[in-house]
Write a protein that holds these residues in place. Structure first.
Motif, PDB file in Angstrom:
ATOM      1  N   VAL A 335       0.800  -1.320   0.010  1.00  0.00           N
ATOM      2  CA  VAL A 335      -0.158  -0.005   0.081  1.00  0.00           C
ATOM      3  C   VAL A 335       1.000   1.702   0.095  1.00  0.00           C
ATOM      4  O   VAL A 335       0.216   2.261  -0.673  1.00  0.00           O
ATOM      5  CB  VAL A 335      -0.842  -0.020   0.873  1.00  0.00           C
ATOM      6  CG1 VAL A 335      -0.114   0.076   2.475  1.00  0.00           C
ATOM      7  CG2 VAL A 335      -2.115   1.031   1.311  1.00  0.00           C
ATOM      8  N   ASP A 338       1.702   3.216  -2.945  1.00  0.00           N
ATOM      9  CA  ASP A 338       1.231   4.317  -3.642  1.00  0.00           C
ATOM     10  C   ASP A 338       1.671   5.755  -3.741  1.00  0.00           C
ATOM     11  O   ASP A 338       0.988   6.635  -4.497  1.00  0.00           O
ATOM     12  CB  ASP A 338      -0.601   4.312  -3.165  1.00  0.00           C
ATOM     13  CG  ASP A 338      -1.392   2.987  -3.475  1.00  0.00           C
ATOM     14  OD1 ASP A 338      -0.737   2.538  -4.219  1.00  0.00           O
ATOM     15  OD2 ASP A 338      -2.355   2.758  -2.451  1.00  0.00           O
ATOM     16  N   THR A 398      -6.918  -2.030   4.141  1.00  0.00           N
ATOM     17  CA  THR A 398      -5.217  -1.505   4.405  1.00  0.00           C
ATOM     18  C   THR A 398      -5.364   0.061   3.960  1.00  0.00           C
ATOM     19  O   THR A 398      -6.164   0.710   3.080  1.00  0.00           O
ATOM     20  CB  THR A 398      -4.887  -2.580   3.467  1.00  0.00           C
ATOM     21  OG1 THR A 398      -3.181  -2.247   4.013  1.00  0.00           O
ATOM     22  CG2 THR A 398      -4.644  -2.449   1.612  1.00  0.00           C
ATOM     23  N   GLY A 399      -4.733   0.487   4.127  1.00  0.00           N
ATOM     24  CA  GLY A 399      -4.080   1.392   4.339  1.00  0.00           C
ATOM     25  C   GLY A 399      -3.491   2.296   4.969  1.00  0.00           C
ATOM     26  O   GLY A 399      -2.880   1.582   5.933  1.00  0.00           O
ATOM     27  N   GLU A 400      -3.347   3.515   5.424  1.00  0.00           N
ATOM     28  CA  GLU A 400      -2.382   4.270   6.191  1.00  0.00           C
ATOM     29  C   GLU A 400      -2.519   4.430   7.153  1.00  0.00           C
ATOM     30  O   GLU A 400      -2.069   4.719   8.381  1.00  0.00           O
ATOM     31  CB  GLU A 400      -2.461   6.354   5.621  1.00  0.00           C
ATOM     32  CG  GLU A 400      -3.341   6.665   5.933  1.00  0.00           C
ATOM     33  CD  GLU A 400      -3.234   7.962   4.953  1.00  0.00           C
ATOM     34  OE1 GLU A 400      -4.372   8.873   5.815  1.00  0.00           O
ATOM     35  OE2 GLU A 400      -2.379   8.145   4.202  1.00  0.00           O
ATOM     36  N   GLU A 440      -0.649  -8.940   1.554  1.00  0.00           N
ATOM     37  CA  GLU A 440      -0.550  -7.630   0.511  1.00  0.00           C
ATOM     38  C   GLU A 440      -0.323  -7.490  -1.065  1.00  0.00           C
ATOM     39  O   GLU A 440      -1.095  -7.788  -1.877  1.00  0.00           O
ATOM     40  CB  GLU A 440      -0.313  -5.983   0.707  1.00  0.00           C
ATOM     41  CG  GLU A 440      -1.408  -6.067   2.175  1.00  0.00           C
ATOM     42  CD  GLU A 440      -0.822  -4.281   2.312  1.00  0.00           C
ATOM     43  OE1 GLU A 440      -0.747  -4.008   2.126  1.00  0.00           O
ATOM     44  OE2 GLU A 440      -0.914  -4.115   3.626  1.00  0.00           O
ATOM     45  N   GLU A 444      -2.479  -8.082  -4.556  1.00  0.00           N
ATOM     46  CA  GLU A 444      -2.564  -7.257  -5.387  1.00  0.00           C
ATOM     47  C   GLU A 444      -2.640  -7.892  -6.556  1.00  0.00           C
ATOM     48  O   GLU A 444      -2.834  -7.889  -7.182  1.00  0.00           O
ATOM     49  CB  GLU A 444      -1.208  -6.331  -4.796  1.00  0.00           C
ATOM     50  CG  GLU A 444      -1.451  -5.196  -5.828  1.00  0.00           C
ATOM     51  CD  GLU A 444      -2.232  -4.101  -5.994  1.00  0.00           C
ATOM     52  OE1 GLU A 444      -2.320  -3.720  -6.830  1.00  0.00           O
ATOM     53  OE2 GLU A 444      -3.395  -4.381  -5.056  1.00  0.00           O
ATOM     54  N   LYS A 454     -11.090  -4.509  -6.117  1.00  0.00           N
ATOM     55  CA  LYS A 454     -10.071  -3.322  -5.191  1.00  0.00           C
ATOM     56  C   LYS A 454     -11.016  -2.480  -4.949  1.00  0.00           C
ATOM     57  O   LYS A 454     -11.025  -1.440  -6.412  1.00  0.00           O
ATOM     58  CB  LYS A 454      -8.935  -3.355  -5.508  1.00  0.00           C
ATOM     59  CG  LYS A 454      -7.885  -2.826  -3.871  1.00  0.00           C
ATOM     60  CD  LYS A 454      -6.092  -2.230  -4.687  1.00  0.00           C
ATOM     61  CE  LYS A 454      -5.878  -1.359  -5.970  1.00  0.00           C
ATOM     62  NZ  LYS A 454      -4.688  -1.640  -5.875  1.00  0.00           N
ATOM     63  N   SER A 456     -10.927   1.897  -3.466  1.00  0.00           N
ATOM     64  CA  SER A 456     -10.200   3.074  -3.040  1.00  0.00           C
ATOM     65  C   SER A 456     -10.631   4.090  -2.514  1.00  0.00           C
ATOM     66  O   SER A 456     -11.137   4.864  -3.821  1.00  0.00           O
ATOM     67  CB  SER A 456      -8.787   3.082  -3.378  1.00  0.00           C
ATOM     68  OG  SER A 456      -8.010   1.819  -3.405  1.00  0.00           O
ATOM     69  N   THR A 460      -8.413   4.435   2.316  1.00  0.00           N
ATOM     70  CA  THR A 460      -8.283   2.868   2.545  1.00  0.00           C
ATOM     71  C   THR A 460      -8.297   2.240   1.063  1.00  0.00           C
ATOM     72  O   THR A 460      -9.012   2.945   0.510  1.00  0.00           O
ATOM     73  CB  THR A 460      -9.443   3.077   3.710  1.00  0.00           C
ATOM     74  OG1 THR A 460      -9.443   3.380   4.824  1.00  0.00           O
ATOM     75  CG2 THR A 460      -9.514   1.443   3.521  1.00  0.00           C
ATOM     76  N   THR A 461      -8.166   1.153   1.935  1.00  0.00           N
ATOM     77  CA  THR A 461      -8.118   0.556  -0.049  1.00  0.00           C
ATOM     78  C   THR A 461      -8.975  -1.041   0.608  1.00  0.00           C
ATOM     79  O   THR A 461      -8.446  -1.501   1.678  1.00  0.00           O
ATOM     80  CB  THR A 461      -6.993  -0.165  -0.464  1.00  0.00           C
ATOM     81  OG1 THR A 461      -6.126   0.921  -1.189  1.00  0.00           O
ATOM     82  CG2 THR A 461      -7.041  -1.011  -1.731  1.00  0.00           C
TER      83      THR A 461
END
Length: 465
Positions: A335, A338, A398-400, A440, A444, A454, A456, A460-461
């Protein structure tokens, strides 16, 4: 730099009694390079990807005593390679104490040093210079003057009563001051052509001309230079007589394989968080895809610094996520990739007509790199159980702001997850962030192969049916 060893001779007489004989710079490099080759030592520490191509050519040039120009696109390690030349010099070399140039006590070349040697004889004081001080580097810029490189008349010395014709009125430039050393000129074509002309005598006759009179100084220097291909720089060229005086023109190149690209990134990048081998492989493949893309101006090249900056950006994204979630250690996950296109888009030159599509191209090539890495890592591994689990309702977010343990908690216990982690070089008992990075990558790859969807948003994904 170490202190000068106390047991070294301190006068010309002691030096002569010790049996020390002057050697030319070419002979010194010749002898030391041969010694390293015969001993099986690495003569080029930190240089990656040139062992079968550039380095044999450079070694042959040094053994032949040739001045060298390295020709190649930006970010191919030309300057880094030249700086390793200092490692082939003697660690310590004697020079006349107080002399303006680095003259050998048993072989003075300037009028002042010869006069001192005649007056003092064996009492001529000697000091020692470290090899790092014998490598001189100059970035060629359009405002570089002949005085900078060769020298000019010093008005202060003239005002003291000396005549203009007196050789001792000269303030020596960079090249004479590198006597018995190496002079490296970066971006040689950027030197104005009239300035390049001033180097002709230095390279061939080994003397210098200042203000209409010639000093017959037997300079002993190795001149090396770097240049970009002329069809890229458009700012200048190496004049033909100067090019003819270089004994060797060696073409450099970008790393020839993924492994060499990864090694360069691992060596040069200053990572603030852990970036695993799979993600480094993704970035290496991404850079290679960029170098093959018709949308990128390949005359300017895609520097190795791009891959290094990309790895550092991914590490920074992982560290930021760690601060937001409290997860330790900070481990990069797919992630975090990106962040690369947006941050590094300005480091590339695109072909005309690609305006407005830059990010689109970068995202496409990055996804291709992820797919290629996943195929390489998970070849022969059946990921269908993972896809079936997600499709049956185990959505993975998933995400930051999502820690690795939450990524793993969204999935049921599946044997294939252990296989995925193993293929990524992660053991089952390692921190959740490392295992989540491998999972992940598998998710992907399933999305890129159209087995999963997916969605996004900004932070958040979600992988799902």
């Amino acid at each position: 730099m170490n202190d000068v060893p106390a047991n070294l001779p301190r006068t010309a007489g002691d030096l002569r009694a010790a049996g020390h004989l002057p050697r030319s710079i070419n002979q010194e490099l010749h002898d030391n390079l041969l010694a390293k080759l015969r001993a099986g030592e690495d003569a080029w520490p930190g240089i990656v990807g040139f062992s079968r191509t550039v380095l044999p050519q450079l070694e042959r040039a040094l053994l032949a005593g040739h001045d060298v120009v390295l020709l190649g696109e930006r970010g191919q390690g030309k300057t880094r390679l030249l700086r390793t030349l200092a490692g082939l010099l003697d660690e310590w070399t004697p020079v006349i104490e107080g002399a303006e140039l680095g003259e050998h006590p048993l072989d003075p070349i300037t009028p002042e040093s010869r006069r001192r040697a005649a007056e003092l004889g064996d009492a001529l004081p000697v000091t020692w210079r470290h090899r790092d001080e014998r490598y001189t580097e100059k970035l060629a810029t359009p405002d570089t003057s002949v005085g900078d490189l060769i020298g000019d008349v010093d008005p202060v010395k003239v005002a003291e009563g000396r005549s203009l014709g007196d050789p001792e009125t000269i303030h020596f430039g960079l090249v004479p001051r590198a006597h018995r050393g190496i002079v490296a000129i970066n971006e040689l074509p950027d030197l104005a052509e009239r300035i390049q002309v001033a180097l002709l005598n230095v390279m061939e006759e080994r003397d210098i001309q200042v203000r209409g009179y010639t000093l017959r100084l037997p300079l002993d220097v190795l001149l090396v230079a770097t240049a970009n291909p002329e069809d890229y720089t458009n700012r200048g060229r190496i004049i033909t007589p100067l090019k003819d005086r270089f004994g060797a023109e060696i073409r450099t190149h970008y790393p020839l394989d993924v492994e060499a690209e990864i090694a360069v990134v691992r060596q040069e990048a200053h990572l603030v968080a852990e970036v695993g081998e799979p993600l480094l492989e993704v970035l290496a493949r991404f850079v290679r895809n960029l170098r093959e893309s018709t949308a990128i101006d390949q005359r300017s090249g895609v520097s190795a610094r791009f891959a290094v900056a990309a790895a550092e950006t991914v590490g920074a994204a992982a560290l930021r996520r760690s601060a937001l979630t409290g997860e330790e250690p900070a481990v990069a996950r797919p992630v975090d990739l990106d962040a690369v296109p947006a941050v590094l888009r300005g480091k590339l030159e695109f072909e005309p007509g690609e305006e407005g599509r830059e990010t689109e191209h970068l995202v496409h090539l990055l996804r291709r790199a992820v797919a290629e890495t996943a195929r390489s890592r998970f070849a022969g591994l059946d990921l269908l159980p993972l896809a079936d689990a997600v499709e049956s309702g185990h959505l993975v977010a998933t995400g930051e702001r999502v820690p690795g343990k939450d990524v793993l908690a969204a999935l049921p216990e599946l044997p294939v997850l252990h296989d995925v982690a193993a293929r990524a070089g992660v053991a089952p008992d390692e921190p959740a962030g490392r295992i989540a990075a491998a999972v992940e990558l598998a998710l992907e790859s399933l999305f890129l192969s159209r087995r999963l969807a997916k969605d996004s948003d900004d932070s958040t994904t979600v992988y799902g049916r």
